[in-house]
Design a protein around this motif. Structure first.
Motif, PDB file in Angstrom:
ATOM      1  N   TRP A  71       0.867  -1.182   0.000  1.00  0.00           N
ATOM      2  CA  TRP A  71       0.000   0.000   0.000  1.00  0.00           C
ATOM      3  C   TRP A  71       0.897   1.223   0.000  1.00  0.00           C
ATOM      4  CZ3 TRP A  71      -5.140  -0.113  -0.679  1.00  0.00           C
ATOM      5  CH2 TRP A  71      -5.791  -1.335  -0.482  1.00  0.00           C
ATOM      6  N   SER A  72       0.611   2.146  -0.922  1.00  0.00           N
ATOM      7  CA  SER A  72       1.447   3.341  -1.036  1.00  0.00           C
ATOM      8  C   SER A  72       0.612   4.509  -1.550  1.00  0.00           C
ATOM      9  CB  SER A  72       2.629   3.075  -1.971  1.00  0.00           C
ATOM     10  OG  SER A  72       2.180   2.892  -3.299  1.00  0.00           O
ATOM     11  N   HIS A  73       1.261   5.655  -1.647  1.00  0.00           N
ATOM     12  CA  HIS A  73       0.654   6.810  -2.297  1.00  0.00           C
ATOM     13  C   HIS A  73       0.819   6.621  -3.806  1.00  0.00           C
ATOM     14  CE1 HIS A  73       0.420   8.805   1.556  1.00  0.00           C
ATOM     15  NE2 HIS A  73       1.700   8.580   1.762  1.00  0.00           N
ATOM     16  N   PRO A  74      -0.098   7.169  -4.603  1.00  0.00           N
ATOM     17  CA  PRO A  74       0.075   7.065  -6.052  1.00  0.00           C
ATOM     18  C   PRO A  74       1.358   7.772  -6.505  1.00  0.00           C
ATOM     19  CG  PRO A  74      -1.830   8.463  -5.500  1.00  0.00           C
ATOM     20  CD  PRO A  74      -1.323   7.879  -4.236  1.00  0.00           C
ATOM     21  N   LYS A  75       2.181   7.043  -7.238  1.00  0.00           N
ATOM     22  CA  LYS A  75       3.452   7.591  -7.711  1.00  0.00           C
ATOM     23  C   LYS A  75       3.961   6.720  -8.853  1.00  0.00           C
ATOM     24  CE  LYS A  75       6.492   4.954  -4.664  1.00  0.00           C
ATOM     25  NZ  LYS A  75       5.475   4.060  -4.116  1.00  0.00           N
ATOM     26  N   GLY A  76       4.937   7.242  -9.576  1.00  0.00           N
ATOM     27  CA  GLY A  76       5.534   6.449 -10.639  1.00  0.00           C
ATOM     28  C   GLY A  76       6.712   7.157 -11.269  1.00  0.00           C
ATOM     29  N   LYS A  77       7.413   6.426 -12.120  1.00  0.00           N
ATOM     30  CA  LYS A  77       8.589   6.968 -12.799  1.00  0.00           C
ATOM     31  C   LYS A  77       8.179   8.047 -13.792  1.00  0.00           C
ATOM     32  CE  LYS A  77      11.020   2.617 -12.477  1.00  0.00           C
ATOM     33  NZ  LYS A  77      11.136   1.349 -13.167  1.00  0.00           N
ATOM     34  N   LEU A  78       9.054   9.046 -13.902  1.00  0.00           N
ATOM     35  CA  LEU A  78       8.826  10.110 -14.868  1.00  0.00           C
ATOM     36  C   LEU A  78       9.218   9.628 -16.269  1.00  0.00           C
ATOM     37  CD1 LEU A  78      10.290  13.192 -12.965  1.00  0.00           C
ATOM     38  CD2 LEU A  78       7.906  12.434 -13.104  1.00  0.00           C
ATOM     39  N   LYS A  79       8.495  10.120 -17.248  1.00  0.00           N
ATOM     40  CA  LYS A  79       8.874   9.863 -18.635  1.00  0.00           C
ATOM     41  C   LYS A  79      10.040  10.791 -18.973  1.00  0.00           C
ATOM     42  CE  LYS A  79       4.270   8.410 -19.920  1.00  0.00           C
ATOM     43  NZ  LYS A  79       3.084   8.646 -20.729  1.00  0.00           N
ATOM     44  N   ARG A  80      10.815  10.418 -19.972  1.00  0.00           N
ATOM     45  CA  ARG A  80      11.981  11.221 -20.358  1.00  0.00           C
ATOM     46  C   ARG A  80      11.560  12.673 -20.617  1.00  0.00           C
ATOM     47  NH1 ARG A  80      16.755   9.670 -21.835  1.00  0.00           N
ATOM     48  NH2 ARG A  80      16.133   7.530 -22.272  1.00  0.00           N
ATOM     49  N   GLY A  81      12.217  13.602 -19.921  1.00  0.00           N
ATOM     50  CA  GLY A  81      11.954  15.026 -20.111  1.00  0.00           C
ATOM     51  C   GLY A  81      10.688  15.544 -19.435  1.00  0.00           C
ATOM     52  N   GLU A  82       9.968  14.679 -18.735  1.00  0.00           N
ATOM     53  CA  GLU A  82       8.709  15.078 -18.106  1.00  0.00           C
ATOM     54  C   GLU A  82       8.967  15.886 -16.832  1.00  0.00           C
ATOM     55  OE1 GLU A  82       4.474  12.912 -17.165  1.00  0.00           O
ATOM     56  OE2 GLU A  82       6.284  11.816 -16.606  1.00  0.00           O
ATOM     57  N   ASP A  83       8.226  16.965 -16.658  1.00  0.00           N
ATOM     58  CA  ASP A  83       8.260  17.762 -15.444  1.00  0.00           C
ATOM     59  C   ASP A  83       7.724  16.923 -14.284  1.00  0.00           C
ATOM     60  OD1 ASP A  83       8.197  20.534 -14.046  1.00  0.00           O
ATOM     61  OD2 ASP A  83       6.161  19.742 -13.771  1.00  0.00           O
ATOM     62  N   ALA A  84       8.338  17.046 -13.092  1.00  0.00           N
ATOM     63  CA  ALA A  84       7.952  16.213 -11.950  1.00  0.00           C
ATOM     64  C   ALA A  84       6.490  16.415 -11.556  1.00  0.00           C
ATOM     65  CB  ALA A  84       8.871  16.483 -10.763  1.00  0.00           C
ATOM     66  N   LEU A  85       6.012  17.646 -11.519  1.00  0.00           N
ATOM     67  CA  LEU A  85       4.620  17.883 -11.132  1.00  0.00           C
ATOM     68  C   LEU A  85       3.668  17.294 -12.172  1.00  0.00           C
ATOM     69  CD1 LEU A  85       2.448  19.011  -9.321  1.00  0.00           C
ATOM     70  CD2 LEU A  85       2.804  21.250 -10.379  1.00  0.00           C
ATOM     71  N   ALA A  86       3.976  17.463 -13.450  1.00  0.00           N
ATOM     72  CA  ALA A  86       3.139  16.874 -14.498  1.00  0.00           C
ATOM     73  C   ALA A  86       3.107  15.356 -14.368  1.00  0.00           C
ATOM     74  CB  ALA A  86       3.653  17.284 -15.886  1.00  0.00           C
ATOM     75  N   GLY A  87       4.255  14.755 -14.045  1.00  0.00           N
ATOM     76  CA  GLY A  87       4.313  13.312 -13.858  1.00  0.00           C
ATOM     77  C   GLY A  87       3.512  12.857 -12.656  1.00  0.00           C
ATOM     78  N   ALA A  88       3.552  13.633 -11.578  1.00  0.00           N
ATOM     79  CA  ALA A  88       2.791  13.292 -10.374  1.00  0.00           C
ATOM     80  C   ALA A  88       1.295  13.291 -10.670  1.00  0.00           C
ATOM     81  CB  ALA A  88       3.118  14.278  -9.247  1.00  0.00           C
ATOM     82  N   VAL A  89       0.825  14.307 -11.375  1.00  0.00           N
ATOM     83  CA  VAL A  89      -0.599  14.407 -11.727  1.00  0.00           C
ATOM     84  C   VAL A  89      -0.990  13.270 -12.676  1.00  0.00           C
ATOM     85  CG1 VAL A  89      -2.299  15.841 -12.931  1.00  0.00           C
ATOM     86  CG2 VAL A  89      -0.739  16.877 -11.264  1.00  0.00           C
ATOM     87  N   ARG A  90      -0.123  12.964 -13.628  1.00  0.00           N
ATOM     88  CA  ARG A  90      -0.388  11.862 -14.568  1.00  0.00           C
ATOM     89  C   ARG A  90      -0.507  10.542 -13.814  1.00  0.00           C
ATOM     90  NH1 ARG A  90       2.940   8.310 -16.182  1.00  0.00           N
ATOM     91  NH2 ARG A  90       4.825   9.527 -15.770  1.00  0.00           N
ATOM     92  N   GLU A  91       0.418  10.300 -12.888  1.00  0.00           N
ATOM     93  CA  GLU A  91       0.394   9.045 -12.128  1.00  0.00           C
ATOM     94  C   GLU A  91      -0.873   8.925 -11.280  1.00  0.00           C
ATOM     95  OE1 GLU A  91       2.166   6.303 -12.111  1.00  0.00           O
ATOM     96  OE2 GLU A  91       3.625   6.963 -13.581  1.00  0.00           O
ATOM     97  N   VAL A  92      -1.325  10.024 -10.669  1.00  0.00           N
ATOM     98  CA  VAL A  92      -2.576   9.993  -9.907  1.00  0.00           C
ATOM     99  C   VAL A  92      -3.706   9.529 -10.815  1.00  0.00           C
ATOM    100  CG1 VAL A  92      -4.350  11.435  -8.815  1.00  0.00           C
ATOM    101  CG2 VAL A  92      -1.966  11.641  -8.103  1.00  0.00           C
ATOM    102  N   GLY A  93      -3.792  10.114 -12.006  1.00  0.00           N
ATOM    103  CA  GLY A  93      -4.846   9.730 -12.943  1.00  0.00           C
ATOM    104  C   GLY A  93      -4.745   8.283 -13.365  1.00  0.00           C
ATOM    105  N   GLU A  94      -3.536   7.837 -13.704  1.00  0.00           N
ATOM    106  CA  GLU A  94      -3.353   6.458 -14.167  1.00  0.00           C
ATOM    107  C   GLU A  94      -3.643   5.443 -13.069  1.00  0.00           C
ATOM    108  OE1 GLU A  94       0.605   6.110 -15.758  1.00  0.00           O
ATOM    109  OE2 GLU A  94       0.155   7.402 -17.480  1.00  0.00           O
ATOM    110  N   GLU A  95      -3.219   5.742 -11.838  1.00  0.00           N
ATOM    111  CA  GLU A  95      -3.330   4.748 -10.775  1.00  0.00           C
ATOM    112  C   GLU A  95      -4.658   4.792 -10.028  1.00  0.00           C
ATOM    113  OE1 GLU A  95       0.110   4.732  -8.223  1.00  0.00           O
ATOM    114  OE2 GLU A  95       1.389   3.977  -9.830  1.00  0.00           O
ATOM    115  N   THR A  96      -5.287   5.968  -9.952  1.00  0.00           N
ATOM    116  CA  THR A  96      -6.519   6.089  -9.148  1.00  0.00           C
ATOM    117  C   THR A  96      -7.764   6.399  -9.967  1.00  0.00           C
ATOM    118  OG1 THR A  96      -6.419   8.478  -8.731  1.00  0.00           O
ATOM    119  CG2 THR A  96      -5.118   7.037  -7.259  1.00  0.00           C
ATOM    120  N   GLY A  97      -7.598   6.846 -11.219  1.00  0.00           N
ATOM    121  CA  GLY A  97      -8.741   7.264 -12.021  1.00  0.00           C
ATOM    122  C   GLY A  97      -9.259   8.635 -11.647  1.00  0.00           C
TER     123      GLY A  97
END
Length: 144
Positions: free
Chosen positions: A43-69
């Motif tokens: 059990w963890s907080h939604p998170k994931g690896k950044l895509k090449r060149g991806e901004d960290a905040l954009a990646g965090a928001v993307r991971e929330v969407g992908e993992e939690t809907g």
């Protein structure tokens, strides 16, 4: 030829995530979203690896969407965690983020999500380092 080489000298794996929260419509109680990853049975907080060149905040928001809907409105930046994962250094940037809508659909990466009050979320989290993020979120929300 220089000092000893440490695993921290390598380029870290870059990742980002959010401590996703919402207030109960009825009583306004704080709920924190945790994800269950069957691959690790944790059990963890939604998170994931950044895509090449991806901004960290954009990646965090993307991971929330992908993992939690869920969609989210990112807020204050939280602690950046540094640890070893599979023998490689990993750096995970976190933000507090309020859930703004959406619906969870189980997928290969995340099979369950739960919304828990802070004390229960702390108990459910697998890694101690993730528990500190719950405390940090609660402190940040007191001042918002």
């Amino acid at each position: 030829m220089g000092g000893p080489v440490h695993e921290w000298d390598e380029d870290p794996v870059l990742a980002a995530g959010c401590v996703l929260w919402r207030r109960s419509p009825a009583g306004g109680e704080l709920g924190i979203c945790l994800v269950h990853r069957p691959k690790y049975d944790d059990w963890s907080h939604p998170k994931g690896k950044l895509k090449r060149g991806e901004d960290a905040l954009a990646g965090a928001v993307r991971e929330v969407g992908e993992e939690t809907g869920h969609r989210c409105a990112p807020g204050p930046r939280l602690t950046t965690l540094h640890y070893l994962a599979n023998g490689r250094p990993k750096r995970v940037s976190y933000w507090a983020a309020e859930a703004t809508g959406g619906r969870f659909v189980p997928n290969r990466e995340v099979d369950r999500v739960v919304w828990l009050p802070p004390a229960e979320a702390r108990e459910r989290l697998t890694q101690a380092r993730d528990r500190e993020l719950v405390d940090e979120l609660v402190a940040v929300l007191r001042h918002v």
